[in-house]
Design a protein around this motif. Structure first.
Motif, PDB file in Angstrom:
ATOM      1  N   THR A 233     -11.033   5.318  -1.462  1.00  0.00           N
ATOM      2  CA  THR A 233     -11.579   4.050  -0.949  1.00  0.00           C
ATOM      3  C   THR A 233     -10.669   2.850  -1.161  1.00  0.00           C
ATOM      4  O   THR A 233     -10.964   1.772  -0.641  1.00  0.00           O
ATOM      5  N   THR A 234      -9.572   2.973  -1.908  1.00  0.00           N
ATOM      6  CA  THR A 234      -8.736   1.810  -2.218  1.00  0.00           C
ATOM      7  C   THR A 234      -7.439   1.855  -1.415  1.00  0.00           C
ATOM      8  O   THR A 234      -7.186   2.783  -0.640  1.00  0.00           O
ATOM      9  N   THR A 235      -6.598   0.856  -1.622  1.00  0.00           N
ATOM     10  CA  THR A 235      -5.382   0.712  -0.825  1.00  0.00           C
ATOM     11  C   THR A 235      -4.451   1.915  -0.945  1.00  0.00           C
ATOM     12  O   THR A 235      -3.667   2.194  -0.034  1.00  0.00           O
ATOM     13  N   TYR A 236      -4.521   2.649  -2.075  1.00  0.00           N
ATOM     14  CA  TYR A 236      -3.639   3.798  -2.271  1.00  0.00           C
ATOM     15  C   TYR A 236      -3.991   4.974  -1.366  1.00  0.00           C
ATOM     16  O   TYR A 236      -3.250   5.956  -1.302  1.00  0.00           O
ATOM     17  N   HIS A 237      -5.113   4.871  -0.706  1.00  0.00           N
ATOM     18  CA  HIS A 237      -5.511   5.868   0.287  1.00  0.00           C
ATOM     19  C   HIS A 237      -4.532   5.875   1.467  1.00  0.00           C
ATOM     20  O   HIS A 237      -4.415   6.879   2.178  1.00  0.00           O
ATOM     21  N   TYR A 238      -3.825   4.762   1.651  1.00  0.00           N
ATOM     22  CA  TYR A 238      -2.967   4.570   2.823  1.00  0.00           C
ATOM     23  C   TYR A 238      -1.492   4.621   2.425  1.00  0.00           C
ATOM     24  O   TYR A 238      -1.128   4.464   1.253  1.00  0.00           O
ATOM     25  N   ASN A 239      -0.649   4.824   3.410  1.00  0.00           N
ATOM     26  CA  ASN A 239       0.803   4.834   3.219  1.00  0.00           C
ATOM     27  C   ASN A 239       1.313   3.419   3.460  1.00  0.00           C
ATOM     28  O   ASN A 239       1.389   2.968   4.605  1.00  0.00           O
ATOM     29  N   SER A 240       1.656   2.705   2.389  1.00  0.00           N
ATOM     30  CA  SER A 240       2.085   1.312   2.551  1.00  0.00           C
ATOM     31  C   SER A 240       3.403   1.210   3.303  1.00  0.00           C
ATOM     32  O   SER A 240       3.698   0.178   3.916  1.00  0.00           O
ATOM     33  N   GLY A 241       4.207   2.252   3.262  1.00  0.00           N
ATOM     34  CA  GLY A 241       5.453   2.246   4.032  1.00  0.00           C
ATOM     35  C   GLY A 241       5.226   2.414   5.518  1.00  0.00           C
ATOM     36  O   GLY A 241       6.035   1.955   6.330  1.00  0.00           O
TER      37      GLY A 241
END
Length: 976
Positions: free
Chosen positions: A192-200
């Motif tokens: 559920t948090t931002t680390y769920h996504y690939n920031s790159g």
């Protein structure tokens, strides 16, 4: 907004705290900007390499790469510096020791370092304006992020394609199975948090981001109230703050609530997931990955973080660690997963372990293997000596002054940054003495570590078991889907939309080809370069064969034994690469490998071997050395020396099971490194056809060496005669080299090394010691001048090499400058800006006598190889202007003068002198670089580069190799 006076500037910040860190010899000062809430953490100490970092809390909620693309485009021009590419232009107009920008999972940072005060404040001006007042031109977004373009940009009848620097960068990054493994693990561990996504950015999702979304992200996140500044060195905090206030902060009056990451919603039972990754199937070869991950505690809880590091190191630190031993010796996989370990870079930390080179159908067995070992440890505990060894390593890492990779100050700042980002006191990350003492008291209880295993792992339901299965058809399905999408997109376009794409491409190319007016940017000049360079000198009056360097090393000592290589036969050269990889990893003397690993961890920071063969300055033949290097706390110096001596003289090549495991692990590691280091491998391959030294590099450490490693590992696992013969010849070579007279190098504080040199010399050096290595006759190798190395990649790595000169040649300095000049003024524009590659450049390699061109994560292939040749024509046909020449010179000087750690500088100075790079040589080379003229560049380009004697190599896909087949390229398959 109100303009502030200089008197107001002095009061703009308030001091909140001051924390001395005795172990590091510095004081952490904490300041807050009154108007905006921006935090400034200043690491004040007697250090002349000044570091600056400004960071923003960036927490994307998708995988479009918005934070990453913003990092790129923010550096493409700003309010005060409205030129196309101020970041790369400043790298040329600076004496920086470090310049970069980072996109992490929850922050974006812009750091730099310089030993030159004028340069430091020049860079500060440009960085601060870039982040707070960027231009964010739509054309920069198209260039750096993504854009639709026709394959022939001016021809709407050709197919549509997607181009962009970040788009191609991430296609390359996500070609790596390890990168995919990490992204998929964090995707499931953090639902559920931002680390769920690939920031790159995921290549499939990057095109979903538009320019308006980029602008909105900047407006929300790049406010001083969401920012923090960290600095290091002997500058006054007030001087830096005054500049910040004048340059930017006076224009912001309102406060902004910092972004934060909420705590993750916890699972109530473990999760098991299987996904695919693109790989070339190899019959009978295990290619899957199985990894287990646990979500642990808060990254700002120092006690919990230290517990996490303690637990991870007890379980996985070396081959003697219980869980690592199980993973290394099981038949269920080839090697422990590269993800093994504890990660504290997220808001909540994680622990991971697993296997690579596994089978997906064995996932349950691998999970049971790991859980059973954890249960055994929880029941039986671990020997206290292993726990003491881990605490010793934590103490050593706390005390060591680093700086041979990142600058020391940046290393400290990056360690403290996550605490500051998440609103905690960063002093926790710097001053560990009291926390380590508390941990020492806790581990006296034998139940403490087993309790951590239960609490953090066995009784923790927030666990993911991820299986990443090799899928031979995935790449094709992905490519077909992309092609179909682009066909449909083109079919739906109106004529005006097609004309718009053609016009955008025309304007973008014209903008890229335009000569930027750099006069608005600050700069240093050759006049700011110190004419003399101080290098560490060995102390006088030491025993023959011993060099002692008295350096401030904060309680550590370093020792190196340097063995000269004797005359070798042709069959021994390929074996040389293996001694550095195996010494210290196999047992030695009375120690098997497990007890040696434990002894090294308990008393040292490790024993590492390295080898180097290169041309000696002023000589026609190469010479070589094998070095064994160790470090320890001063109180453990005698034990360190004894262990070094044992490793040097009696490494046990008879540990066949261990040797086979090491070969499998090295095979997995080297195969995984190809995608991340494809340009380096391509340059080695291209150079290999030109001379024996370059060929030796390629056949030992390069792609040809990787092929040999795969064959050797296969033979080792099968127990064939080829493996036994290799092991016997390696044992014999080790014995021959260790019979040579070593030279000892000792580095440390005076009281730690001066009264030690005599006793250690008696153990290591013979009475009639003499310096010098034999002249070596490195065998020639027949290597193709057109090579296509095939692996699973979405992008290419291209290289071209031509013969040039070795160290000491009169043309060396001009060729060093020419490499920078070509990169700055031709290759960056053509390969990166227009071609869309993540990087490209040229360099003179004086160690092997080769001049090299390269591209990195490149969507193009033959066009880039043609551009390498066009670069030579360009420099010969155009005039060399004074300003870009000076920038190229500054770049070489910056590299030559780059500071290292106190120990690193001493060891490097000694190594240089072995190969004739004396103080006089370095001084003369610097003078030659500083006095290089435009005519010199064109002369050496004509002499050395204007030739048909070239060699080309690429790392590419199977489709790329097919394109090159008609041009005479020899195809090589990189199979695991």
């Amino acid at each position: 907004m109100t303009q502030h006076t200089s008197q107001t500037d002095a009061l703009a910040f308030e001091r909140l705290a001051e924390h001395p860190v005795k172990a590091l010899g510095l004081t952490l000062e904490t300041w807050r900007h009154r108007a905006t809430g921006l935090m400034h953490y200043h690491l004040a100490g007697p250090f002349d390499e000044h570091v600056f970092l400004i960071a923003f809390r960036t927490m994307p909620q998708d995988s479009t790469g918005v934070a990453h693309i913003l990092e790129h485009t923010a550096l493409c021009g700003s309010e005060r510096f409205p030129v196309r590419d101020p970041f790369f232009m400043m790298t040329r107009r600076s004496l920086n020791t470090f310049m970069n920008a980072f996109t992490s999972s929850d922050w974006t940072a812009y750091p730099f370092a310089s030993c030159n005060r004028k340069d430091y404040f020049n860079l500060l001006e440009v960085y601060v304006d870039a982040v707070f007042f960027p231009t964010l031109d739509p054309l920069d977004f198209a260039q750096e992020g993504h854009r639709l373009e026709f394959e022939k940009p001016d021809d709407p009848s050709t197919p549509l394609t997607i181009r962009g620097v970040v788009y191609n960068e991430m296609k390359g990054a996500m070609s790596s199975p390890v990168s995919q493994l990490w992204q998929r693990l964090t995707h499931h561990l953090y639902p559920t948090t931002t680390y769920h996504y690939n920031s790159g950015g995921e290549p499939d999702e990057i095109p979903d981001l538009d320019w308006e979304g980029l602008k909105a992200f900047h407006a929300r996140h790049y406010h001083p109230g969401n920012a923090l500044v960290m600095t290091f060195g002997d500058l006054e905090a007030g001087e830096i703050q005054s500049r910040l206030q004048t340059l930017a902060l006076h224009r912001f009056e309102e406060t902004c609530r910092p972004f934060s990451v909420p705590r993750e919603k916890r699972y109530f039972s473990p999760v098991r997931v299987e996904e695919g990754y693109a790989a070339t199937p190899e019959p009978g070869k295990r290619q899957d990955h199985v990894v287990m991950g646990w979500l642990l505690g808060d990254a700002t809880d120092l006690e919990g973080v230290l517990e996490g590091h303690l637990l991870s190191n007890v379980l996985l630190d070396n081959s003697a660690s219980p869980l690592m031993h199980v993973l290394e010796t099981t038949d269920l996989g080839d090697a422990p997963s590269p993800l093994c370990g504890y990660e504290d870079g997220q808001r909540e930390t994680l622990f991971a372990c697993g296997l690579e080179g596994a089978r997906a159908e064995d996932s349950a067995r691998i999970e049971s293997l790991i859980l059973d070992e954890l249960r055994r440890i929880a029941e039986e505990g671990v020997p206290q000596e292993k726990v003491e060894a881990v605490l010793h390593q934590l103490e050593l890492s706390q005390r060591e002054i680093t700086g041979d990779g990142y600058p020391f100050g940046l290393h400290l700042i990056l360690a403290a940054l996550p605490y500051a980002v998440h609103g905690a006191d960063p002093a926790q990350a710097l001053d560990l003495d009291s926390a380590l003492q508390s941990l020492r008291e806790k581990v006296r209880d034998p139940a403490y570590v087993p309790g951590l295993v239960r609490r953090w792992l066995l009784d923790n339901p927030h666990r993911v078991t991820l299986t990443l299965r090799a899928d031979g058809d995935l790449a094709q399905r992905r490519d077909v889907a992309l092609a179909e999408m682009l066909v449909q997109r083109k079919a739906a376009m109106s004529d005006d939309e097609k004309k718009g794409l053609v016009e955008q491409a025309r304007i973008l190319e014209a903008r890229q080809n335009a000569q930027p007016d750099a006069d608005c940017l600050p700069k240093v000049t050759a006049e700011d370069v110190p004419r003399a360079l101080s290098r560490p000198q060995p102390a006088e009056g030491e025993p023959e064969g011993v060099s002692v360097f008295e350096r401030g090393t904060n309680g550590l000592v370093y020792a190196r034994a340097v063995y000269p290589l004797p005359v070798l036969d042709a069959e021994q050269y390929p074996l040389l690469t293996w001694l550095p990889r195996l010494m210290g990893e196999l047992g030695a003397g009375s120690h098997d490998y497990l007890s040696l690993q434990q002894a090294l961890a308990l008393k040292t920071g490790g024993v590492r071997a390295s080898g180097e063969i290169r041309q000696v300055c002023g000589e026609e033949v190469p010479r070589g050395y094998l070095s064994l290097t160790a470090k320890a706390l001063a109180r453990n110096r005698e034990a360190m020396a004894d262990l070094m001596h044992e490793v040097a003289g009696s490494t046990r090549f008879d540990e066949n099971d261990r040797l086979r495991d090491l070969l499998s692990q090295e095979r997995a590691r080297r195969l995984a490194s190809v995608i991340g280091s494809g340009h380096s491998y391509a340059m080695m391959a291209a150079a290999a056809a030109l001379n024996p030294l370059a060929a030796l590099s390629h056949t030992s450490s390069g792609l040809a060496g990787l092929q040999e490693l795969v064959a050797l590992d296969t033979a080792a696992q099968s127990g064939t005669a080829a493996y036994s013969d290799w092991r016997d010849r390696l044992t014999a070579l080790h014995q021959v080299i260790m019979k040579q007279s070593p030279e000892l190098v000792l580095v440390g504080e005076s009281e730690s090394v001066r009264n030690w040199s005599g006793s250690i010399a008696a153990d290591w050096t013979p009475a009639h010691w003499k310096r010098g290595a034999a002249a070596l006759d490195v065998p020639k190798a027949e290597i193709s001048r057109r090579q296509a190395w095939v692996t699973a990649t979405q992008v290419n790595f291209c290289a071209m090499a031509v013969p040039s000169v070795t160290s000491g040649h009169p043309d060396q300095a001009a060729l060093l400058v020419l490499g920078n000049y070509l990169r700055n003024n031709w290759l960056h524009r053509v390969i990166r800006e227009q071609g869309g590659a993540y990087g490209g450049g040229a360099s003179q390699d004086s160690a092997t006598g080769v001049f090299r061109f390269f591209s990195y994560r490149d969507p193009r292939l033959t066009e880039t190889l043609d551009d390498f040749r066009r670069a030579i024509d360009w420099v010969l046909d155009s005039s060399v202007e004074a300003a870009p020449l000076e920038e190229a010179i500054l770049g070489v000087i910056s590299a030559l003068d780059k500071p290292r750690s106190p120990a690193g500088e001493a060891l490097a100075a000694h190594q240089d002198r072995l190969f004739g790079r004396t103080d006089a040589f370095v001084a003369a080379l610097r003078d030659q670089v500083l006095n290089t003229a435009g005519a010199d560049l064109q002369r050496v380009a004509q002499t050395w580069l204007a030739t048909d004697n070239v060699s080309l190599a690429v790392v590419t896909s199977a489709e790329g190799a097919e394109v090159l087949a008609s041009q005479g390229y020899e195809r090589y398959e990189l199979k695991g």
